[in-house]
Design an enzyme around this catalytic site. Structure first.
Site, PDB file in Angstrom:
ATOM      1  CG  ASP A 117      -0.907  -0.307   0.581  1.00 19.95           C
ATOM      2  OD1 ASP A 117      -0.062  -0.414  -0.337  1.00 19.95           O
ATOM      3  OD2 ASP A 117      -0.952  -1.126   1.522  1.00 19.95           O
TER       4      ASP A 117
HETATM    5  C1  BGC Z   1       1.730  -3.108   0.442  1.00 16.04           C
HETATM    6  C2  BGC Z   1       2.605  -1.937   0.812  1.00 16.04           C
HETATM    7  C3  BGC Z   1       3.664  -1.759  -0.242  1.00 16.04           C
HETATM    8  C4  BGC Z   1       2.997  -1.536  -1.573  1.00 16.04           C
HETATM    9  C5  BGC Z   1       3.939  -1.310  -2.721  1.00 16.04           C
HETATM   10  C6  BGC Z   1       1.215  -3.013  -0.971  1.00 16.04           C
HETATM   11  O1  BGC Z   1       0.625  -4.204  -1.363  1.00 16.04           O
HETATM   12  O2  BGC Z   1       0.665  -3.210   1.345  1.00 16.04           O
HETATM   13  O3  BGC Z   1       3.173  -2.147   2.075  1.00 16.04           O
HETATM   14  O4  BGC Z   1       4.520  -0.715   0.114  1.00 16.04           O
HETATM   15  O5  BGC Z   1       2.224  -2.685  -1.882  1.00 16.04           O
HETATM   16  O6  BGC Z   1       4.574  -2.463  -3.075  1.00 16.04           O
END
Ligand code: BGC
Length: 744
Positions: A262
């Site tokens: 993530d």
């Molecule tokens: C989220 C993800 C997301 C990523 C990119 C993170 O904060 O948890 O679900 O895909 O950011 O934006």
């Protein structure tokens, strides 16, 4: 001489498929062969470069070999607008407005796998058009508490429903040459303290509740990439958790795709190297500290790793495994020359967005047939509530989008009824006037300086003057509502809506409440109010989809993907008092929150049924403007051999006067077992479209997987011989027919 020899050797070893095309570029060759060929040509530096980001959402590929960049995008409800290379702020493009699709919880509420495929296909077409390779979704975490800020991005509380509704989405996306990135593996079930939560979960709950949708995505769904969560498990961060990634995902499930962190979920090099992570994204860097030209060199899987590889701290085998997975992902997407060009905001997408939006809306209650709206009787319609006018696409965190357009409920209802009825509007309360996320604005100015009393007086006057009142309220996507990074603070509706609904009912009992929200809320007025509709964040076509259902142009057929608890206390995570856990420290001495999942496998209806609790609306509930009569459930045999199958058929008749769709649900009950089991569990469903007076047959194949539980002692799934009941119904609490058999 050397060159000649090399060329001869290359030819002999098949490096060149035709005169000029290197094997890794030759799409007619098996993928693994292409990957090995590319790998063999890469330098150590190139290998390290390809496994971490070069910008907020891209990784660099191998420019020397013509292996292109890999571009990711959120996900999961549409294609995120372009941000700056190094910042979260907008790049300011004017051609990146998308079709915003309904939230995944709405898709799940449709219980319609065909709509799920259509959703995946449509959103992949938009991704192709924007030249994106990896779509960051779907999210398949389980709805454990209604307070979780991201429930709207997931598929609800049941592992079977989540699995069956996410698989077609995955296929729809990948059939179009775009990779899904199934997230957030695993146990990202709350947003409060999401970076420091450490769920303490027993093996049985892991395998029966929290893993199934991920497992299916990795195995049946062949999802090309996975994203780890921010949270920890057993004290290790999920994105490179040796148990989750190495032992379970890549070990037990034999997963061959790429594991992506993530954004900002990586915290140290050795753990990231050895914990099964293949690509690092979103780390916060401070390039200046290390004096690098490129801040991305400071990623945990960048220079730190390179130095460790050079000095022998890390072996190249582990690196090669990561590189292979990333190459495979790139070849399947960015290097797929047959990938469609795609399309953005096409008529087909407007239509699919509206169809999915309407398909997921749930008619919770409809006493005295108040709905559908009848312009002959309802000559004057009062529409009340902030969510009737509030644009909802912007907000909620990373799933926020820049929509080309967004139809609000008031606009949709005016378009549908404006010519045949008198429509009046009153706001009733002022809740959230924000309309900005990451530099994208709705363009709406919702500020309102009137006092609470003035707003109430206007709403009551409006309600009194009308034949029908439609209150459109619920939650929104601001912090502490349906929003990433925060959980809700309260199970009640915000901004005094409960009191307002009661007052409106007193003013005019012909009241419809439309709850626009992505998670459960208390409905203390549910017994009084004659008609209740659960609408979701419907995206670009939100207002039209609501109008379709309220008018009866579309007969509602959605079913609740989670239990609508009467009080928070009916939810295991809260009743057993372990949310949000206890503060402790991880092995580095950093803050960590242990959250014992004391309810174990008893999540959602599994908990309420075990404890005889009566929710406001049960899991699987949803009405139609017609009625359905269930005939007898018939099994072809009364005994099932070990590993055998049975066939169950149930006739369902449309006993009303309009065409409709019914989701026939199959629950399995193990009458007696050595381990405690839920009263029943969803193991099948079938959505049937039935004309008035007609009968359709729901058919289910019963297999031993549907009967088994995970035995933590033997670490395996077991179906115990004995009697099983098959319960067929219209909701988890409305079983219409049963059949019994014995497993030998
Ligand atoms: C989220 C993800 C997301 C990523 C990119 C993170 O904060 O948890 O679900 O895909 O950011 O934006």
């Amino acid at each position: 001489m050397k060159t000649v020899l090399l060329s001869v050797l290359m030819l002999l070893s098949g490096v060149y498929a035709s005169s000029q095309t290197p094997v890794y570029m030759d799409e007619s060759r098996p993928l693994d062969e292409r990957v090995e060929d590319a790998l063999s040509r890469m330098t150590l530096k190139e290998k390290v470069a390809i496994i971490h980001a070069q910008s907020k959402f891209s990784s660099p590929g191998v420019p020397r070999l013509g292996i292109p960049e890999l571009w990711c995008t959120d996900g999961p409800h549409g294609v995120r607008p372009e941000v700056m290379w190094d910042e979260w702020e907008q790049a300011g493009w004017t051609n990146d407005s998308c079709t915003a699709y309904p939230a995944l919880i709405c898709l799940s509420a449709s219980w319609d796998p065909e709509l799920s495929y259509l959703y995946g296909k449509s959103i992949a077409e938009e991704a192709c058009f924007r030249n994106k390779d990896v779509l960051l979704g779907p999210g398949v975490n389980i709805f454990r508490t209604p307070l979780c800020g991201r429930n709207f991005e997931y598929f609800g509380e049941d592992p079977f429903l989540t699995t069956e509704m996410s698989l077609p989405y995955i296929k729809g996306v990948q059939d179009n040459g775009v990779a899904v990135c199934v997230k957030h593996f695993a146990l990202n079930n709350n947003e409060l303290n999401r970076h420091t939560s450490n769920p303490v979960v027993d093996d049985r709950a892991l395998h029966e509740i929290y893993f199934p949708a991920f497992k299916a995505a990795a195995t049946r769904g062949d999802a090309w990439s996975f994203m780890g969560g921010y949270n920890l498990f057993r004290g290790e961060h999920a994105s490179y958790n040796p148990y989750l990634m190495n032992e379970v995902l890549k070990g037990e499930w034999n997963y061959g795709g790429a594991v992506i962190s993530d954004w900002g979920a990586v915290h140290d090099t050795p753990s990231a190297v050895n914990g099964g992570l293949d690509m690092e994204f979103g780390s916060w860097t401070d390039g200046l500290k290390a004096g690098q030209k490129n801040a991305y060199d400071n990623y945990w899987l960048a220079n730190n790793y390179l130095v460790g590889l050079q000095d022998g701290t890390y072996g190249e085998d582990v690196l090669n495994d990561k590189v292979r997975r990333v190459l495979k992902l790139t070849m399947r997407t960015a290097m797929n020359r047959n990938r469609p060009w795609g399309e953005m905001v096409s008529d087909a997408h407007r239509q699919s967005c509206r169809q999915i939006g309407a398909g997921g809306i749930v008619l919770l209650k409809n006493d005295k047939g108040l709905l559908p709206v009848n312009p002959a009787k309802h000559r004057k319609i009062a529409i009340i509530g902030e969510n009737a006018i509030k644009m909802m696409v912007v907000g909620g965190g990373s799933s926020s989008l820049k929509a080309k357009y967004e139809i609000t409920p008031l606009e949709g209802l005016k378009a549908r009824f404006g010519k045949v009825a008198d429509i009046v509007y009153a706001r009733g309360y002022v809740g959230d006037v924000s309309g900005e996320y990451n530099g994208v604005t709705t363009g709406q100015d919702l500020t309102d300086s009137r006092s609470k009393e003035e707003l109430l007086a206007e709403a009551v006057g409006c309600a009194k003057s009308a034949d029908l009142v439609i209150f459109i309220g619920g939650l929104n996507k601001s912090p502490h509502q349906d929003s990433e990074d925060t959980d809700r603070l309260d199970y009640n509706l915000p901004y005094g809506q409960n009191e307002l609904i009661e007052t409106l009912y007193d003013a005019n009992p012909n009241l419809v409440v439309v709850n626009v929200a992505g998670t459960g809320v208390a409905m203390p007025w549910a017994k009084k109010v004659p008609a209740i509709v659960q609408a979701w964040y419907g995206g670009s076509e939100a207002g039209n989809a609501i109008a379709d259902v309220l008018s009866g142009d579309v007969n509602p057929s959605g079913k609740m993907p989670y239990t609508l608890y009467a009080t928070l206390d009916q939810c295991g995570a809260h009743r057993l008092g372990d949310y949000p856990g206890t503060k402790t420290t991880d092995r580095f001495g950093n803050e960590m929150w242990d959250i014992p999942y004391k309810e174990g496998i008893y999540v959602g209806y599994r908990f309420t049924e075990k404890n005889n609790l009566k929710p406001t609306f049960p899991f699987g509930h949803g009405l139609s403007y017609t009625t359905f009569g269930y005939g007898k459930a018939v099994l072809d045999k009364t005994e099932m051999e070990k590993d055998g199958t049975l066939k169950l058929t149930v006739p369902v008749t449309n006993t009303g006067s309009v065409a409709g769709k019914e989701v026939v649900q199959l629950y399995v009950r193990d009458v007696k077992s050595s381990l405690d089991r839920p009263v029943k569990e969803l193991k099948g469903f079938s959505k049937l479209e039935i004309a008035p007076g007609a009968t359709a047959i729901a058919e289910f194949e019963i297999t031993s997987d549907m009967l088994s539980f995970y035995n933590p002692a033997s670490k395996s799934w077991e179906a115990e011989p004995g009697t099983f009941e098959l319960l067929v119904g219209s909701s988890s609490a409305d079983i219409r027919s049963k059949a019994k058999f014995t497993l030998k």
